[in-house]
Design a protein around this motif. Sequence first.
Motif, PDB file in Angstrom:
ATOM      1  N   ASP A 132      36.306  60.024  49.769  1.00 26.46           N
ATOM      2  CA  ASP A 132      35.055  59.270  49.895  1.00 26.46           C
ATOM      3  C   ASP A 132      34.581  58.844  48.499  1.00 26.46           C
ATOM      4  O   ASP A 132      34.183  59.699  47.696  1.00 26.46           O
ATOM      5  CB  ASP A 132      33.999  60.156  50.564  1.00 26.46           C
ATOM      6  CG  ASP A 132      32.677  59.439  50.802  1.00 26.46           C
ATOM      7  OD1 ASP A 132      32.507  58.307  50.315  1.00 26.46           O
ATOM      8  OD2 ASP A 132      31.811  60.029  51.480  1.00 26.46           O
ATOM      9  N   SER A 134      31.928  57.658  47.486  1.00 24.55           N
ATOM     10  CA  SER A 134      30.533  57.990  47.202  1.00 24.55           C
ATOM     11  C   SER A 134      30.387  59.397  46.613  1.00 24.55           C
ATOM     12  O   SER A 134      29.322  59.746  46.095  1.00 24.55           O
ATOM     13  CB  SER A 134      29.690  57.883  48.473  1.00 24.55           C
ATOM     14  OG  SER A 134      29.986  58.927  49.385  1.00 24.55           O
ATOM     15  N   SER A 138      29.009  60.911  38.760  1.00 29.25           N
ATOM     16  CA  SER A 138      28.428  59.828  37.953  1.00 29.25           C
ATOM     17  C   SER A 138      28.915  59.912  36.511  1.00 29.25           C
ATOM     18  O   SER A 138      29.000  58.904  35.811  1.00 29.25           O
ATOM     19  CB  SER A 138      26.894  59.893  37.999  1.00 29.25           C
ATOM     20  OG  SER A 138      26.433  61.171  37.564  1.00 29.25           O
ATOM     21  N   SER A 230      38.209  63.429  46.122  1.00 27.14           N
ATOM     22  CA  SER A 230      37.610  62.105  45.917  1.00 27.14           C
ATOM     23  C   SER A 230      37.583  61.765  44.436  1.00 27.14           C
ATOM     24  O   SER A 230      37.831  60.619  44.036  1.00 27.14           O
ATOM     25  CB  SER A 230      36.192  62.061  46.505  1.00 27.14           C
ATOM     26  OG  SER A 230      36.233  62.218  47.912  1.00 27.14           O
TER      27      SER A 230
END
Length: 354
Positions: A132, A134, A138, A230
């Motif tokens: 995923d 998302s 960051s 991910s």
Amino acid sequence: MPTIGFQLAAVLALFVPTVRLSRAEVIDEILGSLSRGASFLERQHEQINLDGVVGFLMLQAELKEAVRTWPHTDTVSWAQRTSTVALIKQIDQSLAKAVPALQQNDPNYHREFEPLLSWRFWVTPQGWSSTDPSLVYSSTMVSECYDEQLSDKCLTLLLGTWKMNGTPCIVTKPCRDTMTRFGCPHYSLSHQLMYFMIGRMNSCTNMLKGDMRASRANMTEDSYEKIFCSNMMKSNLDIVRDGLPEHTVDIFIENILVCGLAGFSDFYKPEWLQHVLRLQDEEVGCFGRDQSIISQIIGDELLEQLQPHRRVKRREKILPDGCSSHMTAVAVGALGGYLKFHLAEQDITKRPLS
């Protein structure tokens, strides 16, 4: 081929349009590569280190499951199954010699990780999921955020090998904090993932018990595996975008191996398979062979003779022919995963998620 020429060829190969092969052709390619890898293991079984042995054991688990579930479709497919059965027998015979050699070469390390030294330990995925985007961090730390000694200690606590007849499935706060830390890069990520995978395969439940952080209240072992893979997917995509630099090849393949074994089918990209296959040395069958360091190895071996009590490093061992034990291990394991993936029935219940 000189190193510079090899690098140029590898970069150019990234931009060559991929020819779509039939499933049978892809399986032939994989089996051909694994056959060369098996011959390499046969020759080097006395030299290969713990990571090398474990990689081939993962492969055995994948091959044995592939044979068990091989689709009865046509004569070509059945002939490939017959070849796979022969391959399993060849690797079994080599591993029967490699594991005792490992025990003799490094008895303490063998004892600590003995539960991993059976193909039966390694459970292959029975279903598929996808990563995923998302869940990508960051920001990521520049340097690794784990210590190899701590990582080894945490694994022995899970395995119950931290002492003779030790209790398994122990999770200390330092281990839990390290293995659930977000923002870790590269090998730290794959070690975090392997920690949870080994715990699951060793039937450890409630690995997150005692984590009182409110922000992690709803986190499960599966949640962490999805987050880690991910981010490993993002890492691999970045590596390919940068032209597969030589120093990133090992972690690129390791990510395919461990996340594929965790059941994330989007790591089995056709173009990534071709990258892995191109890295095999046609002459000796290993992966990560570097002609330029063979003379250096001779010096290293002399140093080991002068320092006989120096701890054998698990992460890497360059073999006498210049082959990387670690890269060969992760490559054959990844290829075994590709084989099992291509054999999966493509019905609505088993089709990999996009």
